[in-house]
Scaffold this motif. Structure first.
Motif, PDB file in Angstrom:
ATOM      1  N   SER A 249       0.855  -1.184   0.000  1.00 27.09           N
ATOM      2  CA  SER A 249       0.000   0.000   0.000  1.00 27.09           C
ATOM      3  C   SER A 249       0.894   1.239   0.000  1.00 27.09           C
ATOM      4  N   PHE A 250       0.275   2.394  -0.169  1.00 25.27           N
ATOM      5  CA  PHE A 250       1.011   3.642  -0.255  1.00 25.27           C
ATOM      6  C   PHE A 250       0.491   4.642   0.768  1.00 25.27           C
ATOM      7  N   PHE A 251       1.314   5.625   1.063  1.00 29.82           N
ATOM      8  CA  PHE A 251       0.978   6.664   2.041  1.00 29.82           C
ATOM      9  C   PHE A 251       1.377   8.009   1.440  1.00 29.82           C
ATOM     10  N   PHE A 252       0.360   8.801   1.089  1.00 29.25           N
ATOM     11  CA  PHE A 252       0.625  10.083   0.448  1.00 29.25           C
ATOM     12  C   PHE A 252       0.232  11.252   1.346  1.00 29.25           C
ATOM     13  N   ASN A 253       0.847  12.369   1.052  1.00 32.10           N
ATOM     14  CA  ASN A 253       0.537  13.636   1.690  1.00 32.10           C
ATOM     15  C   ASN A 253      -0.559  14.326   0.882  1.00 32.10           C
ATOM     16  N   CYS A 254      -1.294  15.232   1.496  1.00 37.43           N
ATOM     17  CA  CYS A 254      -2.210  16.078   0.730  1.00 37.43           C
ATOM     18  C   CYS A 254      -1.992  17.517   1.164  1.00 37.43           C
ATOM     19  N   HIS A 255      -1.505  18.323   0.229  1.00 39.43           N
ATOM     20  CA  HIS A 255      -1.158  19.714   0.508  1.00 39.43           C
ATOM     21  C   HIS A 255      -2.247  20.664   0.026  1.00 39.43           C
ATOM     22  N   ASN A 256      -1.885  21.923  -0.122  1.00 41.74           N
ATOM     23  CA  ASN A 256      -2.892  22.978  -0.296  1.00 41.74           C
ATOM     24  C   ASN A 256      -3.382  23.182  -1.717  1.00 41.74           C
ATOM     25  N   ASN A 257      -2.608  22.829  -2.735  1.00 45.44           N
ATOM     26  CA  ASN A 257      -3.044  23.101  -4.103  1.00 45.44           C
ATOM     27  C   ASN A 257      -4.071  22.044  -4.506  1.00 45.44           C
ATOM     28  N   PHE A 258      -5.319  22.385  -4.343  1.00 43.80           N
ATOM     29  CA  PHE A 258      -6.445  21.450  -4.381  1.00 43.80           C
ATOM     30  C   PHE A 258      -6.439  20.550  -5.615  1.00 43.80           C
ATOM     31  N   PHE A 259      -6.381  21.143  -6.800  1.00 41.73           N
ATOM     32  CA  PHE A 259      -6.514  20.345  -8.024  1.00 41.73           C
ATOM     33  C   PHE A 259      -5.240  19.557  -8.341  1.00 41.73           C
ATOM     34  N   GLU A 260      -4.069  20.110  -8.016  1.00 37.46           N
ATOM     35  CA  GLU A 260      -2.837  19.353  -8.258  1.00 37.46           C
ATOM     36  C   GLU A 260      -2.810  18.092  -7.389  1.00 37.46           C
ATOM     37  N   GLU A 261      -3.302  18.189  -6.160  1.00 36.62           N
ATOM     38  CA  GLU A 261      -3.319  17.010  -5.288  1.00 36.62           C
ATOM     39  C   GLU A 261      -4.258  15.933  -5.833  1.00 36.62           C
ATOM     40  N   ILE A 262      -5.440  16.335  -6.296  1.00 31.28           N
ATOM     41  CA  ILE A 262      -6.387  15.369  -6.873  1.00 31.28           C
ATOM     42  C   ILE A 262      -5.768  14.705  -8.103  1.00 31.28           C
ATOM     43  N   LYS A 264      -2.645  14.317  -8.725  1.00 29.65           N
ATOM     44  CA  LYS A 264      -1.549  13.452  -8.261  1.00 29.65           C
ATOM     45  C   LYS A 264      -2.069  12.059  -7.907  1.00 29.65           C
ATOM     46  N   PHE A 265      -3.170  12.005  -7.175  1.00 20.52           N
ATOM     47  CA  PHE A 265      -3.714  10.709  -6.758  1.00 20.52           C
ATOM     48  C   PHE A 265      -4.210   9.903  -7.957  1.00 20.52           C
ATOM     49  N   ARG A 266      -4.857  10.578  -8.910  1.00 21.65           N
ATOM     50  CA  ARG A 266      -5.385   9.882 -10.086  1.00 21.65           C
ATOM     51  C   ARG A 266      -4.229   9.366 -10.946  1.00 21.65           C
ATOM     52  N   ALA A 267      -3.187  10.209 -11.107  1.00 25.34           N
ATOM     53  CA  ALA A 267      -2.019   9.792 -11.885  1.00 25.34           C
ATOM     54  C   ALA A 267      -1.282   8.644 -11.206  1.00 25.34           C
ATOM     55  N   ASN A 375      -6.544  17.165 -17.927  1.00 25.01           N
ATOM     56  CA  ASN A 375      -5.280  17.678 -18.456  1.00 25.01           C
ATOM     57  C   ASN A 375      -4.201  17.702 -17.382  1.00 25.01           C
ATOM     58  N   LEU A 376      -4.570  18.156 -16.190  1.00 23.46           N
ATOM     59  CA  LEU A 376      -3.597  18.250 -15.104  1.00 23.46           C
ATOM     60  C   LEU A 376      -3.110  16.864 -14.679  1.00 23.46           C
ATOM     61  N   THR A 377      -4.017  15.885 -14.676  1.00 25.87           N
ATOM     62  CA  THR A 377      -3.618  14.503 -14.357  1.00 25.87           C
ATOM     63  C   THR A 377      -2.535  14.030 -15.330  1.00 25.87           C
ATOM     64  N   ASN A 378      -2.746  14.288 -16.611  1.00 22.73           N
ATOM     65  CA  ASN A 378      -1.760  13.897 -17.632  1.00 22.73           C
ATOM     66  C   ASN A 378      -0.428  14.621 -17.445  1.00 22.73           C
ATOM     67  N   GLU A 379      -0.492  15.904 -17.112  1.00 26.90           N
ATOM     68  CA  GLU A 379       0.742  16.683 -16.976  1.00 26.90           C
ATOM     69  C   GLU A 379       1.531  16.288 -15.727  1.00 26.90           C
ATOM     70  N   VAL A 380       0.824  16.021 -14.645  1.00 28.99           N
ATOM     71  CA  VAL A 380       1.490  15.522 -13.427  1.00 28.99           C
ATOM     72  C   VAL A 380       2.157  14.179 -13.726  1.00 28.99           C
ATOM     73  N   GLU A 381       1.435  13.312 -14.419  1.00 31.61           N
ATOM     74  CA  GLU A 381       1.979  11.999 -14.761  1.00 31.61           C
ATOM     75  C   GLU A 381       3.237  12.129 -15.616  1.00 31.61           C
ATOM     76  N   ALA A 382       3.184  12.957 -16.649  1.00 27.74           N
ATOM     77  CA  ALA A 382       4.334  13.113 -17.552  1.00 27.74           C
ATOM     78  C   ALA A 382       5.556  13.642 -16.804  1.00 27.74           C
ATOM     79  N   ALA A 383       5.336  14.607 -15.909  1.00 25.00           N
ATOM     80  CA  ALA A 383       6.451  15.179 -15.136  1.00 25.00           C
ATOM     81  C   ALA A 383       7.042  14.139 -14.184  1.00 25.00           C
ATOM     82  N   ALA A 384       6.186  13.286 -13.605  1.00 23.58           N
ATOM     83  CA  ALA A 384       6.670  12.243 -12.690  1.00 23.58           C
ATOM     84  C   ALA A 384       7.457  11.170 -13.448  1.00 23.58           C
ATOM     85  N   TRP A 385       6.972  10.784 -14.634  1.00 24.07           N
ATOM     86  CA  TRP A 385       7.709   9.779 -15.425  1.00 24.07           C
ATOM     87  C   TRP A 385       9.103  10.297 -15.786  1.00 24.07           C
TER      88      TRP A 385
END
Length: 516
Positions: A249-262, A264-267, A375-385
């Motif tokens: 399992s995983f353990f993530f943080n959730c910070h203040n930038n509302f949509f970036e955090e969402i 992040k989890f989807r990605a 779009n943000l989900t895709n961009e977060v994913e691409a930056a993480a890869w």
């Protein structure tokens, strides 16, 4: 605030003024690659587990807080251990002075574990234990107690954090070098796959990476890269990925930038599903990323602490909209001290209001199809890869950590963040804008300084009353197992059941493996 930083997420992803289209969302929740959630009905079928992370002072004091939280409606316990327990020192060790019971509960032996869970049936609750270097010992104590309670071990459920790689990168509570530490972790995987099939054997943690100052993208990338290293270590040991990956399992943080955090989890779900599948997993349960979330401790402010109620609420809401499986909400006073009972209750009520009053649990993945979120989900994913590709090129997480790559990236991100606060580019309400003089002293939770003396007295009594011959035999067998390739868990369990102390067991392993 400068125009450049104003319209970028904290990870540096540019935010467009308006989004007019989005990638097609064809998948359904509960289907590979699980972007939309790991269950087809998500919270309509079952709410997330409402955990409250707690532990301080002695086992007796923490036990009282657990009973209080259970009475308030918490549905899972989450244990905080003090620093000596985390790094393998008994309370009477010179290194423990000043730290006993301070940031968590002091656990020196099975006797303390018996007191910690007094009146709580382990088979009837899930327990998460935030423990890493000494995870095998604390898990063995938990198993020993469950056996004494007459529990069916095959039904025992919970999680040990057991994520040593992020300790080297971000947190520092390691004992042994990376090689032996990875061996202990894979021993736990192997043992639990046979004896505790419902136990989550690792909670791969981005939380502490984020608390050390990383961005959301770095948290995601470094956490999944560490997860990949654990997968590869277990495969090298000959374990079946379709069996052991089900219990990661995983353990993530959730910070203040509302949509970036969402996003992040989807990605994260989509990326992990691909990563595990590429390594051979075919069972959907092994491909699913299940995660616990804690709201961002480092986002809390000592100034105007009631503002933290608002921060924690929208962080918790983001975690729920992102599809978390369990959640801990921080107390509003945690920038000042350990949470008071009043703050802990407000934190739990925050989750209950989101669950039962907002309507966000009524449909699965309510933000799916949003032009912005997709779009943000895709961009977060691409930056993480992009980060993961760099780490793979170095030879994986262990090599990247040994070369200080992750540590340097996190430190640079933390420095940039602090600069932005100090020059006013990033607003922190109550700290660098909307500031006011503090007129009242908040209630502060304090741990009694006599805790260490109480623990020392308990240890002295334990050593008088236990069977010393059984202890020495168990420790000798553990040393022999450590010097071989045998699985260490049965020997640690035997030592624990003989009332060997955490420090004694850790010292046996120190003597064999050395210290990092």
């Amino acid at each position: 605030m400068g125009a450049e930083s104003q319209y970028r997420t904290p990870s540096g992803i540019e935010i467009r003024e308006v989004y007019t289209d989005a990638p097609q969302v064809n998948e359904r929740p509960g289907e590979y690659p699980f972007t939309r959630g790991i269950q087809k009905d998500m919270y309509r079928g079952r709410l997330w587990t409402m955990r409250q992370y707690a532990g301080f002072s002695t086992a007796e004091e923490s036990n009282k807080r657990y009973h209080y939280l259970l009475a308030q409606g918490t549905t899972g316990l989450s244990v905080a251990f003090d620093l000596p327990t985390q790094i393998g020192y008994d309370s009477d060790h010179p290194m423990s002075e000043g730290e006993v019971g301070k940031v968590g509960v002091a656990i020196d032996s099975l006797r303390d574990m018996e007191v910690l869970f007094d009146g709580i049936e382990l088979q009837g609750i899930t327990t998460s234990m935030t423990i890493n270097a000494t995870a095998a010992i604390l898990l063995s104590m938990y198993i020993a107690l469950a056996k004494k309670q007459g529990a069916d071990l095959s039904q025992l459920s919970g999680t040990i954090q057991n994520d040593i790689l992020k300790e080297y990168a971000a947190r520092g509570t390691y004992i042994y070098p990376p090689g032996p530490s990875m061996r202990i972790i894979t021993d736990i995987f192997e043992y639990c796959s046979r004896e505790l099939p419902r136990w989550n054997t690792i909670s791969i943690s981005g939380y502490h990476i984020r608390e050390a100052g990383s961005t959301a993208v770095q948290e995601l990338a470094f956490t999944l890269a560490n997860g990949k290293a654990y997968l590869q270590a277990a495969l090298k040991k000959g374990l079946d990925i379709n069996v052991f990956a089900r219990r990661l399992s995983f353990f993530f943080n959730c910070h203040n930038n509302f949509f970036e955090e969402i996003a992040k989890f989807r990605a994260a779900r989509r990326m992990w599903a691909k990563m595990v599948s590429d390594l051979g997993a075919t069972d959907p349960k092994a491909q699913m990323l299940r995660f616990h979330t804690q709201t961002g401790g480092s986002t809390l402010t000592a100034q105007q602490p009631l503002n933290n109620v608002i921060r924690v609420t929208h962080q918790a809401l983001a975690a729920v909209l992102g599809g978390t499986q369990s959640l801990h909400t921080n107390g509003y006073d945690e920038a000042i001290s350990l949470p008071t009972e009043a703050a802990a209750k407000v934190a739990l009520r925050t989750q209950q209001v989101i669950a039962f009053e907002t309507g966000v649990t009524d449909t699965v993945d309510p933000l799916a199809g949003s032009f912005f979120v997709e779009n943000l989900t895709n961009e977060v994913e691409a930056a993480a890869w992009a980060y993961i590709d760099k780490i793979d090129a170095m030879g994986g997480s262990v090599k990247a950590i040994e070369q200080d790559y992750m540590q340097r990236e996190i430190a640079a991100a933390a420095y940039r963040h602090q600069q932005e606060i100090e020059n006013g580019e990033r607003i922190l309400v109550g700290v660098n804008k909307f500031v006011q003089p503090e007129t009242t002293e908040p209630e502060v939770f304090r741990v009694n300084e006599e805790v260490r003396q109480e623990q020392i007295a308990k240890l002295a009594l334990l050593r008088i009353n236990r069977n010393e011959q059984a202890v020495q035999e168990a420790l000798k067998k553990l040393a022999e197992a450590a010097a071989s390739e045998a699985n260490l868990m049965p020997c640690i369990l035997t030592a624990v059941e003989a009332y060997s102390t955490l420090g004694e067991i850790s010292d046996v392993l120190r003597n064999t493996f050395g210290e990092y």
